[in-house]
Design a protein around this motif. Sequence first.
Motif, PDB file in Angstrom:
ATOM      1  N   ASP A 282       0.831  -1.203   0.000  1.00 32.70           N
ATOM      2  CA  ASP A 282       0.000   0.000   0.000  1.00 32.70           C
ATOM      3  C   ASP A 282       0.866   1.253   0.000  1.00 32.70           C
ATOM      4  O   ASP A 282       0.441   2.314  -0.448  1.00 32.70           O
ATOM      5  N   ILE A 283       2.052   1.137   0.590  1.00 34.69           N
ATOM      6  CA  ILE A 283       2.965   2.265   0.784  1.00 34.69           C
ATOM      7  C   ILE A 283       4.382   1.707   0.626  1.00 34.69           C
ATOM      8  O   ILE A 283       4.654   0.589   1.069  1.00 34.69           O
ATOM      9  N   VAL A 284       5.284   2.471   0.005  1.00 39.13           N
ATOM     10  CA  VAL A 284       6.672   1.999  -0.119  1.00 39.13           C
ATOM     11  C   VAL A 284       7.619   3.073   0.412  1.00 39.13           C
ATOM     12  O   VAL A 284       7.446   4.258   0.142  1.00 39.13           O
ATOM     13  N   ARG A 285       8.630   2.621   1.160  1.00 43.61           N
ATOM     14  CA  ARG A 285       9.620   3.551   1.726  1.00 43.61           C
ATOM     15  C   ARG A 285      10.892   3.507   0.897  1.00 43.61           C
ATOM     16  O   ARG A 285      11.308   2.439   0.440  1.00 43.61           O
ATOM     17  N   VAL A 286      11.469   4.681   0.737  1.00 43.67           N
ATOM     18  CA  VAL A 286      12.691   4.824  -0.064  1.00 43.67           C
ATOM     19  C   VAL A 286      13.698   5.599   0.777  1.00 43.67           C
ATOM     20  O   VAL A 286      13.363   6.627   1.363  1.00 43.67           O
ATOM     21  N   SER A 287      14.929   5.131   0.823  1.00 45.01           N
ATOM     22  CA  SER A 287      15.948   5.790   1.627  1.00 45.01           C
ATOM     23  C   SER A 287      16.473   7.041   0.923  1.00 45.01           C
ATOM     24  O   SER A 287      16.673   7.035  -0.292  1.00 45.01           O
ATOM     25  N   VAL A 288      16.684   8.093   1.704  1.00 48.53           N
ATOM     26  CA  VAL A 288      17.189   9.344   1.124  1.00 48.53           C
ATOM     27  C   VAL A 288      18.476   9.749   1.875  1.00 48.53           C
ATOM     28  O   VAL A 288      18.455  10.599   2.758  1.00 48.53           O
ATOM     29  N   PRO A 289      19.600   9.129   1.493  1.00 46.49           N
ATOM     30  CA  PRO A 289      20.826   9.377   2.253  1.00 46.49           C
ATOM     31  C   PRO A 289      21.589  10.638   1.845  1.00 46.49           C
ATOM     32  O   PRO A 289      22.424  11.118   2.595  1.00 46.49           O
ATOM     33  N   ASP A 290      21.332  11.181   0.645  1.00 48.47           N
ATOM     34  CA  ASP A 290      22.106  12.346   0.198  1.00 48.47           C
ATOM     35  C   ASP A 290      21.258  13.223  -0.732  1.00 48.47           C
ATOM     36  O   ASP A 290      20.138  12.867  -1.093  1.00 48.47           O
ATOM     37  N   GLU A 291      21.846  14.352  -1.113  1.00 47.32           N
ATOM     38  CA  GLU A 291      21.103  15.314  -1.933  1.00 47.32           C
ATOM     39  C   GLU A 291      20.685  14.751  -3.291  1.00 47.32           C
ATOM     40  O   GLU A 291      19.587  15.018  -3.781  1.00 47.32           O
ATOM     41  N   ALA A 292      21.580  13.944  -3.873  1.00 47.59           N
ATOM     42  CA  ALA A 292      21.256  13.349  -5.182  1.00 47.59           C
ATOM     43  C   ALA A 292      20.026  12.450  -5.054  1.00 47.59           C
ATOM     44  O   ALA A 292      19.183  12.388  -5.957  1.00 47.59           O
ATOM     45  N   SER A 293      19.895  11.771  -3.903  1.00 49.16           N
ATOM     46  CA  SER A 293      18.722  10.910  -3.690  1.00 49.16           C
ATOM     47  C   SER A 293      17.464  11.754  -3.557  1.00 49.16           C
ATOM     48  O   SER A 293      16.387  11.359  -4.028  1.00 49.16           O
ATOM     49  N   SER A 294      17.584  12.927  -2.909  1.00 51.80           N
ATOM     50  CA  SER A 294      16.419  13.820  -2.798  1.00 51.80           C
ATOM     51  C   SER A 294      15.941  14.223  -4.189  1.00 51.80           C
ATOM     52  O   SER A 294      14.737  14.288  -4.449  1.00 51.80           O
ATOM     53  N   ARG A 295      16.909  14.499  -5.078  1.00 56.56           N
ATOM     54  CA  ARG A 295      16.530  14.902  -6.449  1.00 56.56           C
ATOM     55  C   ARG A 295      15.843  13.737  -7.164  1.00 56.56           C
ATOM     56  O   ARG A 295      14.831  13.903  -7.840  1.00 56.56           O
ATOM     57  N   ALA A 296      16.420  12.530  -6.982  1.00 63.62           N
ATOM     58  CA  ALA A 296      15.850  11.342  -7.642  1.00 63.62           C
ATOM     59  C   ALA A 296      14.445  11.052  -7.106  1.00 63.62           C
ATOM     60  O   ALA A 296      13.564  10.586  -7.840  1.00 63.62           O
ATOM     61  N   LEU A 297      14.249  11.357  -5.825  1.00 67.94           N
ATOM     62  CA  LEU A 297      12.962  11.068  -5.185  1.00 67.94           C
ATOM     63  C   LEU A 297      11.797  11.719  -5.928  1.00 67.94           C
ATOM     64  O   LEU A 297      10.716  11.151  -6.048  1.00 67.94           O
ATOM     65  N   LYS A 298      12.049  12.911  -6.432  1.00 67.50           N
ATOM     66  CA  LYS A 298      10.994  13.651  -7.133  1.00 67.50           C
ATOM     67  C   LYS A 298      10.440  12.827  -8.300  1.00 67.50           C
ATOM     68  O   LYS A 298       9.228  12.691  -8.478  1.00 67.50           O
ATOM     69  N   GLU A 299      11.346  12.251  -9.069  1.00 67.33           N
ATOM     70  CA  GLU A 299      10.929  11.433 -10.220  1.00 67.33           C
ATOM     71  C   GLU A 299      10.263  10.140  -9.763  1.00 67.33           C
ATOM     72  O   GLU A 299       9.295   9.676 -10.353  1.00 67.33           O
ATOM     73  N   ILE A 300      10.830   9.558  -8.697  1.00 73.01           N
ATOM     74  CA  ILE A 300      10.276   8.288  -8.187  1.00 73.01           C
ATOM     75  C   ILE A 300       8.831   8.506  -7.727  1.00 73.01           C
ATOM     76  O   ILE A 300       7.937   7.721  -8.038  1.00 73.01           O
ATOM     77  N   VAL A 301       8.607   9.602  -7.015  1.00 72.84           N
ATOM     78  CA  VAL A 301       7.255   9.924  -6.527  1.00 72.84           C
ATOM     79  C   VAL A 301       6.303  10.063  -7.711  1.00 72.84           C
ATOM     80  O   VAL A 301       5.175   9.560  -7.688  1.00 72.84           O
ATOM     81  N   ARG A 302       6.786  10.720  -8.763  1.00 71.30           N
ATOM     82  CA  ARG A 302       5.940  10.953  -9.929  1.00 71.30           C
ATOM     83  C   ARG A 302       5.527   9.647 -10.608  1.00 71.30           C
ATOM     84  O   ARG A 302       4.415   9.493 -11.069  1.00 71.30           O
ATOM     85  N   GLU A 303       6.441   8.700 -10.625  1.00 68.63           N
ATOM     86  CA  GLU A 303       6.187   7.427 -11.329  1.00 68.63           C
ATOM     87  C   GLU A 303       5.495   6.383 -10.453  1.00 68.63           C
ATOM     88  O   GLU A 303       5.029   5.370 -10.950  1.00 68.63           O
ATOM     89  N   SER A 304       5.478   6.608  -9.146  1.00 65.99           N
ATOM     90  CA  SER A 304       5.018   5.547  -8.250  1.00 65.99           C
ATOM     91  C   SER A 304       3.492   5.430  -8.207  1.00 65.99           C
ATOM     92  O   SER A 304       2.796   6.428  -8.103  1.00 65.99           O
ATOM     93  N   PRO A 305       2.990   4.185  -8.235  1.00 67.98           N
ATOM     94  CA  PRO A 305       1.535   4.005  -8.099  1.00 67.98           C
ATOM     95  C   PRO A 305       1.064   4.095  -6.644  1.00 67.98           C
ATOM     96  O   PRO A 305      -0.135   4.102  -6.399  1.00 67.98           O
ATOM     97  N   VAL A 306       1.999   4.119  -5.696  1.00 68.10           N
ATOM     98  CA  VAL A 306       1.612   4.173  -4.271  1.00 68.10           C
ATOM     99  C   VAL A 306       2.362   5.319  -3.580  1.00 68.10           C
ATOM    100  O   VAL A 306       3.401   5.767  -4.070  1.00 68.10           O
ATOM    101  N   PRO A 307       1.858   5.788  -2.424  1.00 70.42           N
ATOM    102  CA  PRO A 307       2.570   6.856  -1.711  1.00 70.42           C
ATOM    103  C   PRO A 307       3.975   6.416  -1.296  1.00 70.42           C
ATOM    104  O   PRO A 307       4.194   5.265  -0.933  1.00 70.42           O
ATOM    105  N   ILE A 308       4.883   7.372  -1.350  1.00 67.33           N
ATOM    106  CA  ILE A 308       6.285   7.093  -1.011  1.00 67.33           C
ATOM    107  C   ILE A 308       6.645   7.743   0.328  1.00 67.33           C
ATOM    108  O   ILE A 308       6.377   8.925   0.556  1.00 67.33           O
TER     109      ILE A 308
END
Length: 373
Positions: free
Chosen positions: A62-88
């Motif tokens: 229902d929900i998926v967690r993604v680790s955000v260890p650095d700034e580059a991951s924060s940037r990637a998170l934006k795209e992941i959130v956009r593509e994800s079918p479930v809340p991140i």
Amino acid sequence: MSINHIRPWRHIERRKSRQIHVGNVPVGGDAPIAVQTMTNTPTTDVAATVAQVQAAAEAGADIVRVSVPDEASSRALKEIVRESPVPIVADIHFHYKRGIEAAEAGAACLRINPGNIGDEKRVAEVIRAAKDHNCSIRIGVNAGSLEKHLLEKYGEPCPEAMVESGLDHIRILQDHDFNEFKISVKASDVFMSAAAYQQLAEATDAPIHLGITEAGGFVSGTIKSAIGLGQLLWMGIGDTLRVSLSADPVEEVKVGFEILKSLGLRHRGVNIISCPSCARQGFDVIKTVEALEKRLEHVKTPMSLSIIGCVVNGPGEALMTDVGFTGGGAGSGMVYLAGKASHKMSNAQMVDHIVEEVEKKAAQLDAETAAAE
Ligand code: SF4
């Protein structure tokens, strides 16, 4: 009338918690217990992470967690959130700034660890970002990373220290007028975890996220989680859960669902009831069940299927299932539909046939549900 009224010994009285939202998923109150997992790909590898999120969602997360260890991951998170079918959910440790970035990137929830997020001023900044971006927060206490002053006070990680850590952070959130939070108190020790969760359940009405952390490999971790989470769920504690396994996230989701299904707390897909098999079996039960589990993975409609080796238990189990097969003699067995013996089928064609019968029944149940809505 629900099945629990007919069979009161199946009834679980859930603890009454406040409801919050993680994106569009309600957590707590009378919402279904949400199943979570976590990706293990580098977050900066957007394609691989999105593929893992999608596979987990397909398996029922229902929900998926993604680790955000650095700034580059924060940037990637934006795209992941956009593509994800479930809340991140963004998993934040050490750097409060990652929490702020993750909220800006569209995370539905921020998991913060009181033991390493820093002082109240930093937490306050994360809270402000969460408010601005409609994010909820999970206070994720972990026995392995408790605050120093609590370790000094209690001498070692213990349930009391974990609960105190969690309640301290609840107070910080509430002092900043923030109430969209849930909380977890995880330990790898089943006893410590269970005791901490029981104390926590008494001390707050916040929704509770259950987990036994670092539970181990597939078999040992599944057993540990089933015992620890199973006991708490049976007591009515828990609004969302993650089974932590050193295994594929899809396996975590499957195990989470199986624990909930065993307790009648959630229903999804085909619940296969099968015997362990013995010399009486009229067909190869183990191979058949393995094949059916794979072939029926796509069915999401809650329903039951009994696959029983012989007439000792076959007709009795079939009585209580939507579709059933019981081994007989001479290379064939009996197919049961809605509890009644329906027709014979050869062992050789049985898997294909059962898949067809299950799909037919699922379509019928789906149509009935749609008509009732
Ligand atoms: S149902 Fe029949 S085949 Fe299956 S374990 Fe029992 S006796 Fe053996």
